[in-house]
Write an enzyme that holds these catalytic residues in place. Sequence first.
Site, mmCIF file in Angstrom:
data_model
loop_
_atom_site.group_PDB
_atom_site.id
_atom_site.type_symbol
_atom_site.label_atom_id
_atom_site.label_comp_id
_atom_site.label_asym_id
_atom_site.label_seq_id
_atom_site.Cartn_x
_atom_site.Cartn_y
_atom_site.Cartn_z
ATOM 1 C CG ASN A 12 -1.658 1.162 1.448
ATOM 2 O OD1 ASN A 12 -1.870 2.022 0.596
ATOM 3 N ND2 ASN A 12 -2.331 1.344 2.563
ATOM 4 C CD1 TRP A 13 3.845 1.005 -2.635
ATOM 5 C CD2 TRP A 13 3.818 1.647 -4.550
ATOM 6 N NE1 TRP A 13 4.644 0.484 -3.629
ATOM 7 C CE2 TRP A 13 4.652 1.032 -4.717
ATOM 8 C CE3 TRP A 13 3.486 2.661 -5.779
ATOM 9 C CZ2 TRP A 13 5.398 0.403 -5.869
ATOM 10 C CZ3 TRP A 13 4.435 2.067 -7.047
ATOM 11 C CH2 TRP A 13 5.313 1.249 -6.871
ATOM 12 C CE LYS A 14 -0.075 3.472 4.802
ATOM 13 N NZ LYS A 14 -0.048 3.717 5.833
ATOM 14 C CD GLU A 52 -3.091 5.839 6.576
ATOM 15 O OE1 GLU A 52 -2.810 5.691 5.294
ATOM 16 O OE2 GLU A 52 -1.947 5.362 7.052
ATOM 17 N N GLY A 58 2.769 -1.165 4.191
ATOM 18 C CA GLY A 58 2.815 0.055 3.913
ATOM 19 C C GLY A 58 4.259 0.608 3.652
ATOM 20 N N GLY A 59 5.100 1.391 4.622
ATOM 21 C CA GLY A 59 6.235 1.688 4.412
ATOM 22 C C GLY A 59 7.280 0.785 3.674
ATOM 23 C CB SER A 64 4.681 -1.800 11.824
ATOM 24 O OG SER A 64 4.157 -0.519 12.213
ATOM 25 C CD GLU A 104 -3.880 -2.227 7.148
ATOM 26 O OE1 GLU A 104 -2.650 -2.602 6.712
ATOM 27 O OE2 GLU A 104 -4.504 -1.078 6.999
ATOM 28 C CG HIS A 156 -6.026 2.241 4.731
ATOM 29 N ND1 HIS A 156 -5.587 3.195 5.813
ATOM 30 C CD2 HIS A 156 -4.869 1.391 4.835
ATOM 31 C CE1 HIS A 156 -4.342 2.979 6.172
ATOM 32 N NE2 HIS A 156 -4.070 1.477 5.819
ATOM 33 N N GLY A 207 2.124 2.380 10.646
ATOM 34 C CA GLY A 207 3.227 3.364 10.593
ATOM 35 C C GLY A 207 3.778 3.826 11.906
HETATM 36 P P1 PGA Z 1 2.656 0.230 7.542
HETATM 37 O O1 PGA Z 1 1.213 0.535 6.948
HETATM 38 O O2 PGA Z 1 2.962 -1.086 7.119
HETATM 39 O O3 PGA Z 1 3.483 1.292 7.072
HETATM 40 O O4 PGA Z 1 2.405 0.262 9.034
HETATM 41 C C1 PGA Z 1 0.321 -0.509 6.667
HETATM 42 C C2 PGA Z 1 -1.102 0.166 6.095
HETATM 43 O O5 PGA Z 1 -1.472 1.191 6.360
HETATM 44 O O6 PGA Z 1 -1.483 -0.688 5.230
#
Ligand code: PGA
Length: 254
Positions: free
Chosen positions: A9-11, A98, A235-236, A214, A168, A96, A174
Site C-alpha cells: 500500500n503505497w499511500k 486512514e 505500507g512503508g 508495521s 489492520e 483503510h 506506521g
Molecule cells: P505500515 O502501513 O506497514 O506502514 O504500518 C500499513 C498500512 O497502512 O496498510
Amino acid sequence: MRKKFIAGNWKMYKTTAEAVAFAKAFKRLYADAGADAEAGVCAPFTQLAALKDAFAGSGVKLGAQNVHFEENGAYTGEISAPMLKEIGVDYAIVGHSERREYFAETDETVNKKLHKLYEYNILPILCVGEKLDQRDAGKAETVVKAQVEKDLSGLLPAQIDLLVIAYEPVWAIGTGRTATPEQAQEMCAFIRRTVASLYSAAAADKLRVQYGGSVKPDNAAEILGKADVDGALVGGASLVPEDFIRIVNFSANA
Ligand code: PGA
C-alpha cells in the site's frame, strides 16, 4: 490451500517516474525469487496506467487504494469502478483506517464500494481493525466483528470466496509497533470465524485474511508463518523493491 498474498500500500508516495522505476526493479527480483506468495501493489490513481504496462507479464497484481461507490456523476475529484476497470486493475483497497479517519469513510460507504467493485470484477481488499483505546478496553473483537458484518452486508457467498480482508490494528499502522504474531493470528482467525458464521465454513476457508501494520522484512516470516494469516498489507516497507521482495519471499528469512 490458500496462497499467501502480499500487497503493498503505497499511500501518497511516489511520482509516476518513481513508480515505474520500482516496477522495473521489482519485476526482476520477483522473477528471480521463485516467490513464496502472490505479490501486488496498490498505488495512487495517477500511477496505475503506467504501472499496468510496467508490470505486464510479471504476475504482479495491481490495485487502487480507493474507489467511489457510484458509477459516475457530479463527484469532483473522485474515481469510479469503471474507470479503474478500464485500466485493468485487479484489486482495490476499501475502508483503510486512514480513509475512515481523515475522509469520513463509514461502514455504509465501504459496503456500497464493495458492491460496486464486484459489479466490475475488481476484487476488494477490505481493511478492518480496532483503535488502541478499543483494544485496551477489551473491545477489539466487538469492533472488528461489527465492521465485518456491516461492510459485507448483502454480499453473495461466491463474492466472499474472492474477498481479501486485511486486519489492520490502527495502533500498529506506521508506528513501528507491530501486533505480536499471536495477536495477528488470533484476530485473523476471529475474522475467519465471523465470516463462517455469516456465510459458511467453506467460504471462510477460501477467504484470505491479511495482517497489516508495521510489517517489515525482519518480522514478516514470524507473522506470515501463522496458520490464519494469509498474507500482509504492507505500507512503508513496500516502497523499496529490495525490502518488499524480502517480505514476499518471507520463508527465506525464517
Ligand atoms: P505500515 O502501513 O506497514 O506502514 O504500518 C500499513 C498500512 O497502512 O496498510
